[in-house]
Design an enzyme around this catalytic site. Structure first.
Site, PDB file in Angstrom:
ATOM      1  N   ASP A 170      38.572  -4.187 123.278  1.00 33.35           N
ATOM      2  CA  ASP A 170      37.602  -5.225 122.912  1.00 33.35           C
ATOM      3  C   ASP A 170      37.437  -6.267 124.011  1.00 33.35           C
ATOM      4  O   ASP A 170      36.385  -6.858 124.161  1.00 33.35           O
ATOM      5  CB  ASP A 170      38.058  -5.917 121.619  1.00 33.35           C
ATOM      6  CG  ASP A 170      37.925  -4.975 120.428  1.00 33.35           C
ATOM      7  OD1 ASP A 170      36.916  -4.253 120.373  1.00 33.35           O
ATOM      8  OD2 ASP A 170      38.834  -4.939 119.572  1.00 33.35           O
TER       9      ASP A 170
ATOM     10  N   PHE B 248      33.450   4.897 114.230  1.00 29.85           N
ATOM     11  CA  PHE B 248      34.754   4.985 113.578  1.00 29.85           C
ATOM     12  C   PHE B 248      35.213   3.563 113.282  1.00 29.85           C
ATOM     13  O   PHE B 248      34.803   2.618 113.975  1.00 29.85           O
ATOM     14  CB  PHE B 248      35.773   5.677 114.498  1.00 29.85           C
ATOM     15  CG  PHE B 248      35.820   7.169 114.284  1.00 29.85           C
ATOM     16  CD1 PHE B 248      34.759   7.963 114.689  1.00 29.85           C
ATOM     17  CD2 PHE B 248      36.904   7.763 113.658  1.00 29.85           C
ATOM     18  CE1 PHE B 248      34.773   9.330 114.478  1.00 29.85           C
ATOM     19  CE2 PHE B 248      36.939   9.135 113.441  1.00 29.85           C
ATOM     20  CZ  PHE B 248      35.879   9.915 113.855  1.00 29.85           C
TER      21      PHE B 248
ATOM     22  N   ASN C 185      45.345   0.965 125.138  1.00 31.34           N
ATOM     23  CA  ASN C 185      45.820   1.143 123.767  1.00 31.34           C
ATOM     24  C   ASN C 185      46.341   2.560 123.586  1.00 31.34           C
ATOM     25  O   ASN C 185      46.312   3.364 124.516  1.00 31.34           O
ATOM     26  CB  ASN C 185      44.696   0.825 122.763  1.00 31.34           C
ATOM     27  CG  ASN C 185      43.507   1.731 122.954  1.00 31.34           C
ATOM     28  OD1 ASN C 185      43.614   2.934 122.766  1.00 31.34           O
ATOM     29  ND2 ASN C 185      42.372   1.174 123.362  1.00 31.34           N
TER      30      ASN C 185
ATOM     31  N   LYS D 285      48.019  -7.085 144.203  1.00 31.79           N
ATOM     32  CA  LYS D 285      48.969  -7.061 143.091  1.00 31.79           C
ATOM     33  C   LYS D 285      49.508  -8.472 142.824  1.00 31.79           C
ATOM     34  O   LYS D 285      49.873  -9.183 143.777  1.00 31.79           O
ATOM     35  CB  LYS D 285      50.118  -6.117 143.466  1.00 31.79           C
ATOM     36  CG  LYS D 285      51.115  -5.927 142.371  1.00 31.79           C
ATOM     37  CD  LYS D 285      52.266  -5.046 142.842  1.00 31.79           C
ATOM     38  CE  LYS D 285      53.410  -5.177 141.858  1.00 31.79           C
ATOM     39  NZ  LYS D 285      54.686  -4.789 142.434  1.00 31.79           N
TER      40      LYS D 285
ATOM     41  N   PRO E  77      31.381  -5.033 126.419  1.00 30.35           N
ATOM     42  CA  PRO E  77      30.165  -4.630 125.705  1.00 30.35           C
ATOM     43  C   PRO E  77      30.534  -3.680 124.576  1.00 30.35           C
ATOM     44  O   PRO E  77      31.517  -2.939 124.677  1.00 30.35           O
ATOM     45  CB  PRO E  77      29.343  -3.897 126.770  1.00 30.35           C
ATOM     46  CG  PRO E  77      30.312  -3.502 127.824  1.00 30.35           C
ATOM     47  CD  PRO E  77      31.423  -4.522 127.794  1.00 30.35           C
ATOM     48  N   ASP E  78      29.765  -3.718 123.496  1.00 34.69           N
ATOM     49  CA  ASP E  78      30.024  -2.835 122.345  1.00 34.69           C
ATOM     50  C   ASP E  78      29.112  -1.611 122.454  1.00 34.69           C
ATOM     51  O   ASP E  78      27.891  -1.716 122.310  1.00 34.69           O
ATOM     52  CB  ASP E  78      29.772  -3.599 121.039  1.00 34.69           C
ATOM     53  CG  ASP E  78      30.296  -2.828 119.844  1.00 34.69           C
ATOM     54  OD1 ASP E  78      30.014  -1.620 119.748  1.00 34.69           O
ATOM     55  OD2 ASP E  78      30.995  -3.444 119.011  1.00 34.69           O
TER      56      ASP E  78
HETATM   57  N1  CTP Z   1      33.347   0.381 119.675  1.00 34.80           N
HETATM   58  C1  CTP Z   1      32.533   0.471 120.776  1.00 34.80           C
HETATM   59  N2  CTP Z   1      32.598  -0.458 121.759  1.00 34.80           N
HETATM   60  C2  CTP Z   1      33.444  -1.494 121.661  1.00 34.80           C
HETATM   61  C3  CTP Z   1      34.286  -1.606 120.531  1.00 34.80           C
HETATM   62  C4  CTP Z   1      34.217  -0.641 119.557  1.00 34.80           C
HETATM   63  O1  CTP Z   1      31.754   1.430 120.869  1.00 34.80           O
HETATM   64  N3  CTP Z   1      33.502  -2.392 122.639  1.00 34.80           N
HETATM   65  C5  CTP Z   1      33.203   1.353 118.605  1.00 34.80           C
HETATM   66  C6  CTP Z   1      34.375   2.278 118.413  1.00 34.80           C
HETATM   67  O2  CTP Z   1      34.259   3.448 119.215  1.00 34.80           O
HETATM   68  C7  CTP Z   1      34.266   2.599 116.931  1.00 34.80           C
HETATM   69  C8  CTP Z   1      33.693   1.314 116.341  1.00 34.80           C
HETATM   70  O3  CTP Z   1      33.066   0.651 117.411  1.00 34.80           O
HETATM   71  O4  CTP Z   1      33.345   3.622 116.689  1.00 34.80           O
HETATM   72  C9  CTP Z   1      34.660   0.411 115.681  1.00 34.80           C
HETATM   73  O5  CTP Z   1      35.761   0.187 116.504  1.00 34.80           O
HETATM   74  P1  CTP Z   1      36.955  -0.721 115.972  1.00 34.80           P
HETATM   75  O6  CTP Z   1      37.972  -0.851 117.064  1.00 34.80           O
HETATM   76  O7  CTP Z   1      37.396  -0.223 114.622  1.00 34.80           O
HETATM   77  O8  CTP Z   1      36.196  -2.068 115.700  1.00 34.80           O
HETATM   78  P2  CTP Z   1      35.922  -3.308 116.575  1.00 34.80           P
HETATM   79  O9  CTP Z   1      34.469  -3.380 116.867  1.00 34.80           O
HETATM   80  O10 CTP Z   1      36.795  -3.291 117.766  1.00 34.80           O
HETATM   81  O11 CTP Z   1      36.256  -4.457 115.582  1.00 34.80           O
HETATM   82  P3  CTP Z   1      37.725  -5.022 115.154  1.00 34.80           P
HETATM   83  O12 CTP Z   1      38.626  -4.764 116.315  1.00 34.80           O
HETATM   84  O13 CTP Z   1      37.456  -6.448 114.907  1.00 34.80           O
HETATM   85  O14 CTP Z   1      38.118  -4.292 113.914  1.00 34.80           O
END
Ligand code: CTP
Length: 406
Positions: free
Chosen positions: A277, A325, A209, A287, A305-306
């Protein structure tokens, strides 16, 4: 380390002035910015050109310079500093400071400043022991001027005794102690995530991104500047390493997750990274080739993972303050408020990342700080200012926690 610290170095005229050149280097190596004022007699020992080259800043010396007053002004010189350092401090400049004499730029700045002053005296042993100097030093100490040295040793004049300026590295250590004692986040540990992640498709391609890492890097620098031991886990960016910060470079979301959770325990976590995500379900070893007339490949994606959620749910290792954020393009406040609850973090910094805001990749940001019981709208400002302001809020939060515990 002295990340982001602004030191105003006043060089007065003694043989130890040659050591000021090394001092400038040592301060800058530790991330400080150094601006110098030289007295006329200092220029007899070392040249303004060397001082300017090493500090990479203009050198000031003339109280009545029209251009200097128009550009910066003697009051502004001290206003723009976190600390004033006089090194070497001759007996003459100490006497002027004690008497409030301001007959050149250096002494005028010293009289006009409201910042702390550290003096590193350098003079002959008899001058140091003279009753006049003793009186001046005790007057200055009683007014809060701090002293670094002098020490005992061989002198340039051939004598031996107390009056030698302490070595540049010792002065740096004194300055580090000064700042760490005053630093609001001293003793706290912070983890910051920054930048994008790259999710490999095959050995040459990846999904990514537009995140530049500017905001996350600035936050790491601001937290370190306030004395926190800071670990920055960053995806690939072109941003310079912030001074005084431990950098862990990763590529994928899974690597960022392992590095950030592996850095626990911590007091503070700020997740500013734009984590992908999803990632391709499998990374192909070779390749992907085009086949004549064949259909384009279809990417099968799985969720990453989040990291923010994992840090917020880290049980007894959970940082006392977890900040996320929210990058939103629609319903910024409502989405960010819901995101704070969903992710289990304490605060969310919500920003509008619609293309016309220029936030992604740009230098400015307009954010809202959302906590459990308030929403604070901040005006548009530089990302570095958002970082400073957020770090100040974090420092206040910990100061309040400490007060409540006492
Ligand atoms: N974040 C994270 N790990 C992920 C996705 C997000 O730590 N896999 C964290 C980002 O660093 C940020 C927050 O979660 O602090 C929100 O990220 P954002 O991209 O706004 O939200 P998403 O969880 O991706 O949700 P969406 O894309 O549905 O808005």
């Amino acid at each position: 380390m002295l990340p982001g610290k602004r030191i105003l170095l006043i060089i007065s005229g003694g043989i130890a002035a040659y050591k000021s050149l090394d001092l400038i280097r040592r301060l800058r190596e530790r991330g400080a910015t150094v601006r110098c004022v030289m007295t006329d007699s200092a220029t007899q020992f070392i040249t303004p050109l060397s001082v300017s080259a090493l500090s990479e800043n203009k050198v000031y010396g003339d109280l009545f310079s029209l251009t200097d007053e128009a550009e910066m002004g003697h009051i502004q010189l001290s206003r723009d500093a976190d600390l004033v350092l006089v090194a070497p401090a001759t007996t003459n400049i100490l006497a002027k400071m004690a008497q409030g004499i301001s007959d050149d730029l250096a002494t005028t700045v010293l009289l006009a400043t409201d910042k702390d002053v550290i003096a590193a005296p350098a003079m002959n042993v008899r001058m140091w022991e003279h009753a006049a100097t003793r009186d001046n030093v005790s007057t200055l100490k009683s007014r809060g001027v701090l002293f670094a040295g002098p020490t005992e040793g061989d002198m340039a004049c051939g004598e031996y005794g107390e009056g030698r300026m302490i070595e540049p590295l010792e002065i740096v250590t004194e300055i580090e102690h000064y700042f760490s004692a005053a630093a609001p986040l001293a003793g706290r540990r912070a983890i910051v995530t920054s930048g994008p992640t790259h999710e490999a498709i095959d050995p040459v391609r990846y999904v990514a991104n537009r995140s530049s890492g500017k905001q996350g890097h600035a936050i790491a620098a601001a937290l370190a500047g306030m004395g926190a031991e800071t670990i920055l886990v960053t995806g690939p960016t072109a941003e310079a390493n912030p001074a005084g910060v431990k950098i862990v470079r990763i590529e994928s979301a899974r690597e960022m997750h392992d590095a950030a959770t592996g850095a626990l325990p911590a007091d503070i976590a700020v997740c500013a990274a734009a984590v992908a995500d999803w990632r391709p379900a499998e990374i192909l070893e070779g390749k992907i080739k085009k086949t004549k007339g064949g259909a384009p490949p279809c990417l099968d994606m799985v969720e990453n993972p989040d990291i923010l959620r994992s840090l917020s749910a880290a049980g007894n290792q959970r940082p006392a303050l977890v900040v996320g954020f929210a990058a939103e393009t629609d319903n910024v406040l409502a989405n960010a408020t819901a995101k704070r609850e969903r992710k289990g973090c304490d605060w969310i910094v919500a920003n509008d990342v619609s293309p016309d805001t220029g936030t992604f990749g740009g230098d400015r940001n307009t954010v809202h700080l959302i906590t459990a019981d308030s929403t604070d709208d901040w005006p548009a400002m530089a990302k570095s200012d958002v970082a400073e302001r957020l770090a100040e809020h974090i420092a206040t939060h910990f100061a309040n926690l400490r007060e409540a515990a006492e």
